[in-house]
Enzyme design. Structure first.
Site, PDB file in Angstrom:
ATOM      1  N   HIS A   1      -6.839  -2.749  -2.688  1.00  0.00           N
ATOM      2  CA  HIS A   1      -6.807  -1.389  -3.219  1.00  0.00           C
ATOM      3  C   HIS A   1      -6.149  -1.383  -4.579  1.00  0.00           C
ATOM      4  O   HIS A   1      -5.299  -2.223  -4.876  1.00  0.00           O
ATOM      5  CB  HIS A   1      -6.057  -0.433  -2.284  1.00  0.00           C
ATOM      6  CG  HIS A   1      -4.685  -0.894  -1.900  1.00  0.00           C
ATOM      7  ND1 HIS A   1      -4.463  -1.856  -0.941  1.00  0.00           N
ATOM      8  CD2 HIS A   1      -3.460  -0.543  -2.363  1.00  0.00           C
ATOM      9  CE1 HIS A   1      -3.165  -2.064  -0.807  1.00  0.00           C
ATOM     10  NE2 HIS A   1      -2.525  -1.278  -1.675  1.00  0.00           N
TER      11      HIS A   1
ATOM     12  N   HIS B   1      -3.909   1.220  -6.954  1.00  0.00           N
ATOM     13  CA  HIS B   1      -3.190   2.484  -7.085  1.00  0.00           C
ATOM     14  C   HIS B   1      -3.523   3.050  -8.462  1.00  0.00           C
ATOM     15  O   HIS B   1      -3.383   2.335  -9.465  1.00  0.00           O
ATOM     16  CB  HIS B   1      -1.676   2.262  -7.040  1.00  0.00           C
ATOM     17  CG  HIS B   1      -1.161   1.669  -5.772  1.00  0.00           C
ATOM     18  ND1 HIS B   1      -0.481   2.411  -4.827  1.00  0.00           N
ATOM     19  CD2 HIS B   1      -1.198   0.404  -5.288  1.00  0.00           C
ATOM     20  CE1 HIS B   1      -0.111   1.619  -3.827  1.00  0.00           C
ATOM     21  NE2 HIS B   1      -0.543   0.393  -4.090  1.00  0.00           N
TER      22      HIS B   1
HETATM   23  P1  5GP Z   1       0.616  -1.545  -1.129  1.00  0.00           P
HETATM   24  O1  5GP Z   1       2.098  -1.762  -1.035  1.00  0.00           O
HETATM   25  O2  5GP Z   1      -0.122  -2.280  -0.042  1.00  0.00           O
HETATM   26  O3  5GP Z   1       0.074  -1.850  -2.508  1.00  0.00           O
HETATM   27  O4  5GP Z   1       0.382  -0.001  -0.971  1.00  0.00           O
HETATM   28  C1  5GP Z   1      -0.025   0.607   0.221  1.00  0.00           C
HETATM   29  C2  5GP Z   1      -0.004   2.103   0.015  1.00  0.00           C
HETATM   30  O5  5GP Z   1      -0.656   2.708   1.108  1.00  0.00           O
HETATM   31  C3  5GP Z   1       1.406   2.703  -0.070  1.00  0.00           C
HETATM   32  O6  5GP Z   1       1.581   3.352  -1.326  1.00  0.00           O
HETATM   33  C4  5GP Z   1       1.426   3.715   1.096  1.00  0.00           C
HETATM   34  O7  5GP Z   1       2.105   4.914   0.780  1.00  0.00           O
HETATM   35  C5  5GP Z   1      -0.047   3.939   1.388  1.00  0.00           C
HETATM   36  N1  5GP Z   1      -0.353   4.275   2.776  1.00  0.00           N
HETATM   37  C6  5GP Z   1       0.147   3.660   3.891  1.00  0.00           C
HETATM   38  N2  5GP Z   1      -0.384   4.217   4.998  1.00  0.00           N
HETATM   39  C7  5GP Z   1      -1.222   5.193   4.580  1.00  0.00           C
HETATM   40  C8  5GP Z   1      -2.057   6.131   5.274  1.00  0.00           C
HETATM   41  O8  5GP Z   1      -2.141   6.156   6.500  1.00  0.00           O
HETATM   42  N3  5GP Z   1      -2.786   6.989   4.514  1.00  0.00           N
HETATM   43  C9  5GP Z   1      -2.716   6.969   3.138  1.00  0.00           C
HETATM   44  N4  5GP Z   1      -3.475   7.864   2.483  1.00  0.00           N
HETATM   45  N5  5GP Z   1      -1.947   6.103   2.456  1.00  0.00           N
HETATM   46  C10 5GP Z   1      -1.206   5.225   3.170  1.00  0.00           C
END
Ligand code: 5GP
Length: 125
Positions: free
Chosen positions: A110, A112
């Site tokens: 993903h 951001h």
């Molecule tokens: P990472 O640290 O993997 O780059 O970011 C994962 C992101 O996913 C985090 O910013 C977190 O807030 C988001 N996230 C985690 N669980 C959920 C969810 O159930 N729904 C949504 N919309 N975002 C989520």
């Protein structure tokens, strides 16, 4: 070593409809939806529909059509939000975490997309 993909991750569940989300953008191979814990005024997650664990996995294994669709989708979402400078906005930041050192929380590739206000220093430390 090939990448393994765990289809029990939260974004896989969102893609299957097991967990509700509110997509703000959808194309053939990509969706975007708000982060559950927004860090800026605008904080969206742009994800491919296919099963890729991180950026490396995506660029190695996704088809050209998936990759083109994904990167076009990121631009389309920035335009839709009004954060692109060329569309009257004040810019935005893209972040993608890949693997343990990055603290990647969800093992589905993903990006951001953060904007709508100044994003601050690039890293926390
Ligand atoms: P990472 O640290 O993997 O780059 O970011 C994962 C992101 O996913 C985090 O910013 C977190 O807030 C988001 N996230 C985690 N669980 C959920 C969810 O159930 N729904 C949504 N919309 N975002 C989520």
């Amino acid at each position: 070593m090939p990448y393994a993909y765990d289809d029990q991750n939260i974004f896989a569940k969102i893609l299957r409809g097991d967990i509700p989300s509110t997509p703000v953008y959808e194309s053939a191979h990509t969706i975007a939806f708000p982060d559950i814990s927004p860090q800026k005024k605008h904080h969206l997650l742009v994800i491919p529909k296919g099963p890729y664990r991180c950026y490396d996995h995506f660029v190695q294994a996704a088809s050209d059509a998936e990759q083109l669709d994904f990167f076009r989708a990121v631009g389309a979402v920035a335009k839709q939000l009004g954060v692109s400078e060329v569309h009257g906005g004040n810019g935005y930041r893209l972040i993608t975490n890949s693997g343990p050192d990055s603290l990647q929380e969800v093992p589905h590739f993903h990006v951001h997309l953060l904007g709508g206000e100044p994003c601050g220093p690039l890293t926390a430390g």
